[in-house]
Design an enzyme around this catalytic site. Structure first.
Site, short mmCIF file in Angstrom:
data_model
loop_
_atom_site.label_atom_id
_atom_site.label_comp_id
_atom_site.label_asym_id
_atom_site.label_seq_id
_atom_site.Cartn_x
_atom_site.Cartn_y
_atom_site.Cartn_z
N GLU A 100 41.33 56.78 38.23
CA GLU A 100 40.05 57.21 38.80
C GLU A 100 39.66 56.47 40.08
OE1 GLU A 100 38.53 59.77 37.72
OE2 GLU A 100 39.68 60.08 35.88
N SER A 380 47.68 91.95 -2.98
CA SER A 380 47.17 93.26 -3.37
C SER A 380 45.75 93.54 -2.89
CB SER A 380 47.22 93.40 -4.90
OG SER A 380 48.56 93.44 -5.34
#
Length: 797
Positions: A100, A380
């Site tokens: 930075e 199912s």
């Protein structure tokens, strides 16, 4: 001397100096530009925010409300744990400085050299390639200014940065930066980021871990290692290269750090350890972060109004926490209890989600939510969606017949869950007993494309079409049994069943109704999207079949019965026993329950009609305890008709009474053909086989064609006993009228065929007196033996 007398001087011509002119013009432009620039700077400084130390403090939380506008949770921006600079290891400090602001300890708030370098890089790249903001400027931007990229804002940022440097030491500024900057995942400050991503305090971070955290602030969401590990590692390695370039680490250290494997915390720690209804709150939090961004959600004080019903949510959490609703618990290698489960409750008419529980326990903020994010095979529970719903929409009915038998299509063999087969069955019977072969045949006959489109209409978004992937997709018969590529989410399955409960109208599930800003102004209102997915009659007929699953003898969902309250539902257990479901609804609510291991594995003694149905019943029984009992609304356009259960057609004269059933049909779908699928045969009354000579009792019974007995009775062997009773003719042409049989004597010819004669006992005085009138059954005397002997020919005695 007068003027006229003065001699006239000759004017000399001066040569134009272009260099001098250019310098004058340049100086003029520079002065003018400087004046304009100075004016713009003065204008920018004049509008600059006033210096306020409190601006460096925390911002407002987002508040989440339930359906009654009562607060249930706060999402704090203070997801941070303060750390002093001396507690931060050198590897973290160096990684951040190298990334930075490498000259942080040399400049006075702004870095002129870096600005020039960034400008040159931008010109070469033709775009904004490098940033020039110092750590001090970044802190100012977060505390005082907006993120908009304007020259005015940059000027203000520079002036405020200089002021900040005058009021605080470098170490103080660096400490504020480390504690305030956002690292993603809801973590503000280096200490929280260390806990979120690595599960350890910052003082214990390694070099590679320090480098990864240092790379996050540039784009926290994109470089989030949980979501995008490849990008995070690439960014980490860039930070390590910067540290090597600035001689903060050696080449050996850099090489080892870049080769290190990414090892993250097993899960993100909770932002607030104690908060109500965590899975619902997590779902809402994820939604608003995806929509508005993490910074806005965690900092700007939003108000989020949800559909959560605290009573139902508490019931769902209670059921999921009860060990009686689960098989014996085990813990996996991560210490997570297994099997896991999830449940969703929603109102099918509004789409409002009433409750979400994404696991048996909740330990971390925004942990994996099985109710909304898990993709599992539906088994199912998918049959009403892919098979029977589309078939009935296409003109079939609950009484339509399909044959349950072993089935092989190509190289693939399909079988029923229990390995047994029932022959001809109705859709209703096939659904309530969860038979596999009928479901496959129904999808095959209806059409796979219709089944897939129907599922999409009711909100299933995970199906893969051939257009998506030509080699691996869901356009196959495995879809009939819920065998699909990616599976379904419990939330989507609940929405799909909601369409059956809501008379065929699919309502997109929604958990949020409104979002406002800190001043109460509405940012968004959320209206549930509604679409007509099927005819009302289709929804009702499917619901009727699913009611049989719960209420009829032999139904797989009997554990979910709620007394007199109508319940429709479907069990689901995958063929490998890795997933178990119960999806059911009443006229008021839909609830779906899933159970399985996070790492799918076989579960013994766990099926949809057992534990999932138990959880479902606990939630629904108590959620509706004060609600009046209502029936599912019956739409117009339905009729009742009697058909043969072996053919699905109108009963024929040979259809036995036990095969005649009544059921509902949509108007226009009642069959017009008459069943001719039965034949009458004489059989042994005891064995139901072809009668042997020694069978004492023979009866005429109806058999479905193709299922007639072919073997002779093996019990009653030997000579036939003398018949008792009165012989009667049972030829079906008599239409049910009883006639005495015409029997031939020793010297006679003809008479009723033996297989049409049955001996019956009659009460005294009720014996039949009329003989069989069928011409070919008449007795003819032998003329050579008894030419003058008359015989009775179907006349009354």
């Amino acid at each position: 001397m007068s003027d006229q007398q003065r001699p006239k001087r000759k004017k000399s011509k001066r040569k134009l100096n272009f260099l001098r002119l250019s310098l004058v013009v340049l100086m003029f432009l520079m002065l003018a530009g400087a004046g304009s620039a100075g004016g713009y700077v003065m204008y920018s400084v004049k509008d600059m925010p006033a210096w306020d130390p409190s601006a460096l403090e925390l911002n407002l939380p987002t508040i989440i409300y339930d359906k009654d506008n009562k607060e249930i949770a706060r999402i704090y921006v203070e997801n941070r744990e303060l750390v002093q600079l001396e507690q931060v290891p050198a590897s973290v400090k160096d990684a951040i400085l190298a990334t930075e602001d490498i000259r942080f300890y040399q400049h006075k708030g702004i870095d002129i050299k870096r600005i020039g370098g960034a400008l040159i890089a931008d010109i070469k790249a033709g775009r904004a390639e490098q940033g020039a903001s110092t750590i001090t400027q970044q802190l100012i931007k977060r505390a005082f200014l907006t993120p908009e990229k304007k020259l005015e804002r940059k000027i203000q940022e520079a002036f405020l940065a200089i002021q900040l440097e005058r009021k605080y030491t470098k170490d103080q500024i660096f400490e504020m930066y480390l504690n305030q900057i956002y690292y993603g995942g809801g973590a503000y400050g280096i200490q929280s980021a260390s806990q979120v991503f690595f599960g350890k305090p910052v003082k214990d971070l390694t070099l590679e871990e320090s480098a990864l955290l240092a790379g996050l602030p540039r784009a926290p969401s994109y470089y989030d290692p949980f979501k995008n590990p490849e990008a995070a590692v690439k960014r980490r390695n860039l930070v390590i290269d910067n540290m090597l370039r600035y001689e903060l680490i050696s080449a050996t250290e850099a090489e080892a750090a870049k080769a290190a494997e990414l090892k993250l915390s097993s899960s993100k720690p909770a932002q607030n350890k104690n908060y109500k209804f965590p899975y619902f709150v997590d779902y809402v939090t994820d939604f608003i972060i995806d929509k508005y961004g993490e910074d806005k959600v965690y900092k700007e004080g939003l108000a989020v109004y949800t559909t959560l019903d605290p009573k139902i949510q508490a019931l769902a959490e209670e059921a999921m926490a009860d060990p009686k609703n689960f098989p014996k618990a085990k813990y996996d290698e991560n210490g997570v209890v297994q099997p896991q489960a999830a449940t969703v409750v929603l109102d099918p008419h509004t789409g409002y989600v009433k409750a979400i529980v994404g696991g048996r326990d909740h330990k971390q903020k925004r942990q994996f939510n099985r109710a909304t994010d898990a993709l599992r095979q539906p088994g199912s529970t998918f049959k009403p969606i892919a098979d029977y719903g589309p078939a009935i929409e296409n003109g079939d009915a609950p009484a339509t017949v399909v044959k349950d038998e072993p089935l092989k299509i190509g190289s693939k063999t399909f079988k029923n869950y229990n390995g047994k087969y029932a022959g001809f069955v109705t859709y209703r019977t096939a659904v309530l007993k969860s038979m596999n072969i009928p479901a496959i045949k129904v999808l095959r006959d209806t059409g796979i494309e219709k089944g897939l489109k129907f599922a999409q209409k009711v909100g299933i978004t995970t199906l893969v079409t051939s257009a998506d992937n030509s080699s691996r997709n869901d356009e196959n018969l495995s879809m009939a049994l819920g065998g699909i590529t990616y599976g379904v989410k419990p939330l989507e399955l609940a929405g799909a069943y909601g369409a059956f409960a809501n008379e065929g109208i699919f309502v997109q599930p929604t958990a949020i109704t409104k979002v406002t800003d800190r001043d109460g102004s509405v940012i968004d209102k959320f209206e549930a999207k509604k679409t007509v997915a099927m005819k009302k009659t289709t929804a009702y007929l499917v619901t009727s079949m699913l009611q049989s699953v719960v209420t009829a003898p032999g139904g797989t969902g009997s554990s979910a019965r709620l007394g007199s309250r109508p319940v429709a539902g479907k069990t689901g257990t995958t063929s490998d026993d890795k997933d178990a479901w119960f999806a059911g609804y009443t006229p008021e609510l839909v609830t779906v329950v899933w159970m399985g291991h996070d790492n799918p594995k076989e579960m013994f003694g766990v099926y949809g009609g057992k534990y999932p149905a138990m959880i479902w019943k606990h939630i629904m029984k108590n959620a509706l305890e004060d609600a009046p009992v209502k029936k599912f609304p019956k739409p117009a356009g339905l009729v009742s008709a009697t058909v043969c259960s072996q053919s699905g057609l109108l009963p024929g004269e040979n259809c036995p009474e036990e095969h005649r059933i009544s059921d509902l049909f949509a108007k226009g779908t009642v069959p017009k053909e008459v069943c001719d699928n039965h034949t009458l045969m004489e059989v042994c009354a005891e064995t139901n086989q072809l009668p042997a000579a020694g069978c004492p009792d023979k009866v005429i019974r109806s058999f479905t064609k193709g299922e007639e007995p072919t073997e002779t009775c093996t019990i009653h062997t030997g000579a036939a006993p003398p018949p008792s009773g009165i012989p009667v003719c049972i030829d079906p042409r008599h239409g049910g009228i009883i006639y005495r049989a015409m029997t031939a004597g020793p010297n006679d010819m003809g008479g009723c065929p033996p297989d049409m004669i049955q001996y019956l006992d009659f009460p005294p005085g009720q014996e039949p007196n009329t003989y069989c009138p069928i011409p070919e059954h008449q007795v003819v005397s032998n003329p050579a033996e008894q030419p003058s002997m008359p015989r009775l020919n179907a006349v009354n005695e």
